[in-house]
Write an enzyme that holds these catalytic residues in place. Structure first.
Site, PDB file in Angstrom:
ATOM      1  N   LYS A  44      -0.757  81.440  92.366  1.00 60.06           N
ATOM      2  CA  LYS A  44      -1.251  80.702  93.534  1.00 60.06           C
ATOM      3  C   LYS A  44      -2.639  80.089  93.336  1.00 60.06           C
ATOM      4  O   LYS A  44      -3.005  79.151  94.051  1.00 60.06           O
ATOM      5  CB  LYS A  44      -1.269  81.617  94.758  1.00 60.06           C
ATOM      6  CG  LYS A  44       0.103  82.057  95.239  1.00 60.06           C
ATOM      7  CD  LYS A  44       0.784  80.977  96.046  1.00 60.06           C
ATOM      8  CE  LYS A  44       2.002  81.508  96.774  1.00 60.06           C
ATOM      9  NZ  LYS A  44       2.610  80.503  97.672  1.00 60.06           N
ATOM     10  N   SER A 104       1.167  85.960 102.960  1.00 57.12           N
ATOM     11  CA  SER A 104       1.381  87.407 102.865  1.00 57.12           C
ATOM     12  C   SER A 104       0.477  88.046 101.829  1.00 57.12           C
ATOM     13  O   SER A 104       0.456  89.262 101.695  1.00 57.12           O
ATOM     14  CB  SER A 104       2.847  87.693 102.514  1.00 57.12           C
ATOM     15  OG  SER A 104       3.170  87.146 101.254  1.00 57.12           O
ATOM     16  N   TYR A 152     -12.767  88.843  98.520  1.00 54.84           N
ATOM     17  CA  TYR A 152     -13.235  87.510  98.114  1.00 54.84           C
ATOM     18  C   TYR A 152     -14.057  86.835  99.214  1.00 54.84           C
ATOM     19  O   TYR A 152     -14.441  85.673  99.076  1.00 54.84           O
ATOM     20  CB  TYR A 152     -12.046  86.625  97.739  1.00 54.84           C
ATOM     21  CG  TYR A 152     -11.380  87.024  96.441  1.00 54.84           C
ATOM     22  CD1 TYR A 152     -12.081  87.032  95.237  1.00 54.84           C
ATOM     23  CD2 TYR A 152     -10.045  87.394  96.411  1.00 54.84           C
ATOM     24  CE1 TYR A 152     -11.474  87.404  94.050  1.00 54.84           C
ATOM     25  CE2 TYR A 152      -9.423  87.759  95.224  1.00 54.84           C
ATOM     26  CZ  TYR A 152     -10.149  87.763  94.049  1.00 54.84           C
ATOM     27  OH  TYR A 152      -9.536  88.136  92.865  1.00 54.84           O
ATOM     28  N   ASP A 159      15.435  75.172  76.991  1.00 58.48           N
ATOM     29  CA  ASP A 159      16.643  74.618  77.599  1.00 58.48           C
ATOM     30  C   ASP A 159      16.589  74.741  79.112  1.00 58.48           C
ATOM     31  O   ASP A 159      17.131  73.888  79.829  1.00 58.48           O
ATOM     32  CB  ASP A 159      17.878  75.357  77.074  1.00 58.48           C
ATOM     33  CG  ASP A 159      18.085  75.135  75.591  1.00 58.48           C
ATOM     34  OD1 ASP A 159      18.489  74.034  75.209  1.00 58.48           O
ATOM     35  OD2 ASP A 159      17.790  76.061  74.809  1.00 58.48           O
ATOM     36  N   GLU A 211      15.941  83.997  94.055  1.00 56.09           N
ATOM     37  CA  GLU A 211      15.438  84.614  95.274  1.00 56.09           C
ATOM     38  C   GLU A 211      16.262  85.861  95.596  1.00 56.09           C
ATOM     39  O   GLU A 211      17.365  86.039  95.067  1.00 56.09           O
ATOM     40  CB  GLU A 211      15.478  83.623  96.448  1.00 56.09           C
ATOM     41  CG  GLU A 211      16.843  83.042  96.725  1.00 56.09           C
ATOM     42  CD  GLU A 211      16.824  81.925  97.766  1.00 56.09           C
ATOM     43  OE1 GLU A 211      15.786  81.684  98.411  1.00 56.09           O
ATOM     44  OE2 GLU A 211      17.886  81.291  97.939  1.00 56.09           O
ATOM     45  N   ASP A 237      17.460  81.876 101.590  1.00 53.44           N
ATOM     46  CA  ASP A 237      17.592  80.665 102.415  1.00 53.44           C
ATOM     47  C   ASP A 237      17.749  79.409 101.577  1.00 53.44           C
ATOM     48  O   ASP A 237      18.433  78.460 101.985  1.00 53.44           O
ATOM     49  CB  ASP A 237      16.386  80.526 103.347  1.00 53.44           C
ATOM     50  CG  ASP A 237      15.082  80.361 102.591  1.00 53.44           C
ATOM     51  OD1 ASP A 237      14.492  79.269 102.642  1.00 53.44           O
ATOM     52  OD2 ASP A 237      14.642  81.320 101.934  1.00 53.44           O
ATOM     53  N   LYS A 244       5.830  96.483  78.908  1.00 52.60           N
ATOM     54  CA  LYS A 244       4.519  97.045  79.248  1.00 52.60           C
ATOM     55  C   LYS A 244       3.668  96.026  80.002  1.00 52.60           C
ATOM     56  O   LYS A 244       2.456  95.931  79.823  1.00 52.60           O
ATOM     57  CB  LYS A 244       3.771  97.533  77.999  1.00 52.60           C
ATOM     58  CG  LYS A 244       4.622  98.234  76.958  1.00 52.60           C
ATOM     59  CD  LYS A 244       5.345  99.451  77.510  1.00 52.60           C
ATOM     60  CE  LYS A 244       6.197 100.112  76.414  1.00 52.60           C
ATOM     61  NZ  LYS A 244       7.060 101.192  76.957  1.00 52.60           N
ATOM     62  N   SER A 259       5.727  85.611  88.173  1.00 48.31           N
ATOM     63  CA  SER A 259       4.819  84.887  89.065  1.00 48.31           C
ATOM     64  C   SER A 259       3.565  85.643  89.475  1.00 48.31           C
ATOM     65  O   SER A 259       2.573  85.028  89.861  1.00 48.31           O
ATOM     66  CB  SER A 259       5.569  84.453  90.327  1.00 48.31           C
ATOM     67  OG  SER A 259       6.190  85.576  90.933  1.00 48.31           O
TER      68      SER A 259
END
Length: 421
Positions: free
Chosen positions: A81, A106, A143, A239, A269, A277, A341, A381
């Site tokens: 993000k 979130s 932060y 690919d 998902e 969705d 790991k 991610s």
């Protein structure tokens, strides 16, 4: 955010421009491989595992897959993000951000925007669902952001955001539904391309498209030369890339960056409590606007946004979206933690879960990749979870745990034993 008529178009060139802008503020995250997970991906599932699926009673697929992992869990704030947040903020003028920025998230976009705002020296107001992971809430506050809590649905979060804007005059930087967020997230795909090419140039055996050994016969030599030429053409080029899909900013960004490159893009998902969705929306040819789920993949508890949907629903950009179960997510997460790991959160491994367990995806790779197979890029991610959360996710009953960890005597008593480490 600013007038969308002034935003960059969703093109590969715009992704390159975004990368140039944010490069000083982000990490070029590593790409890892795993022989073990590539071998597992290339091993047929058991007949038992296909019971209750459309493939019950059929021979399991035998795809040949080599995996490359883009480790965005090593990105700043622990997730991809940061890319979108720094890009979106970088496109706003000082006048536009003078009263600060606001968003709803979130956790991962919350932390990313809080960091980007602190870097620029402006206030950040973050609306977070009350069910957000405590570690993500703490990190966002760390932060310097002001955290305001809301309900868990998109509608509830957006209503609180509206109130914050009225109170502070802050400008909204949405978590996924804006071109500049999408373009920022897409920058990982440019890096992924370059890194895999560099890796395969250095170690051709990493790719399924490596040159084959030539036979000693004339025909064999000719075939060997043909295979070598084909491999030279393909080697170092993915690919396919598969990435998690929640709001769709990352998936649509990757699809934009890789459009017309020859690399297929897929989404992944969870399907728990209707979290799939995107998959359902594609089947119905209509975006699903509301999702309420408590899937363990907490970063994916949101519907696809309007702008990401325009990309994800285009079959020339996204080949398809697959959905996996909670148990499959946990199994994939265990593989990454124990075999690679690498510390990841559940949302990060839905793509790997598809590769390992979705028979439809595996049959497609077998069919289209043939004997040679596919090099598949998997986006991990993020890694924003805790040891406590992982322990709870994988907790076992006390008796079973004892037998896994120690030696048990004939009468059931625990027996200490010295074992070489």
């Amino acid at each position: 955010m600013a007038d969308r008529s002034k935003t960059l178009p969703l093109t590969r060139e715009s992704v390159r421009s975004a990368h140039s802008l944010i490069e000083p503020y982000i990490h070029r995250t590593p790409v890892l491989t795993s022989t073990t997970l590539s071998d597992l991906s290339s091993t047929p599932q058991t007949h038992k595992s296909l019971v209750g699926t459309p493939f019950e009673g059929q021979e399991p697929a035998r795809p040949n897959i080599n995996l490359f992992f883009k480790c965005e869990n090593y990105q700043r704030i622990g997730a991809f993000k940061s890319r979108g947040a720094f890009h979106a903020l970088g496109r706003l003028s000082d006048e536009e951000v003078k009263k600060g920025v606001v968003t709803h998230s979130s956790g991962n976009h919350a932390q990313a925007l809080a960091l980007a705002a602190r870097t620029r020296g402006i206030p950040a107001y973050i609306v977070m669902p009350t069910i957000s992971t405590p570690s993500k809430i703490a990190a966002t506050k760390g932060y310097g952001a002001e955290v305001i809590f809301s309900g868990s649905t998109s509608e509830e979060r957006e209503a609180v955001v509206h109130d914050v804007i009225k109170r502070t005059g802050a400008i909204l930087v949405p978590p996924y539904d804006h071109p500049h967020i999408i373009l920022g997230q897409g920058t990982m795909a440019l890096e992924f391309e370059d890194q895999v090419r560099e890796m395969v140039e250095d170690r051709p055996e990493l790719s399924v498209h490596r040159p084959q050994d030539r036979d000693t016969t004339t025909n064999g030599e000719a075939n060997g030369m043909k295979n070598a030429h084909s491999s030279k053409r393909k080697g170092g080029k993915l690919d396919a890339v598969i990435a998690p899909c929640g709001g769709g900013g990352m998936l649509s960004g990757i699809a934009t960056a890789l459009h017309c490159t020859g690399t297929h893009v897929f989404g992944a998902e969870p399907f728990f409590q209707g979290a799939d969705d995107a998959k359902r929306g594609l089947a119905a040819h209509q975006r699903i606007e509301s999702v309420k789920t408590l899937t363990i993949a907490d970063g994916l508890r949101t519907p696809v946004g309007e702008i990401p949907w325009t990309v994800i629903s285009d079959p020339e950009k996204v080949r398809g979206v697959y959905a996996v179960s909670e148990e499959q997510i946990k199994a994939a997460m265990r593989f990454v933690l124990e075999r690679m790991k690498v510390f990841v959160e559940p949302s990060a491994v839905v793509g790997l879960a598809v590769v390992l367990f979705d028979e439809g995806f595996r049959r497609m790779v077998e069919r289209e990749g043939g004997v040679e197979g596919w090099d598949v890029g998997v986006v991990l991610s993020g890694g924003n979870t805790t040891m406590e959360a992982i322990a709870k996710l994988f907790e076992v009953d006390e008796g079973r745990a004892e037998r896994q960890e120690g030696k048990v005597g004939m009468r059931g008593e625990r027996v200490a034993e010295n074992v070489a480490g």
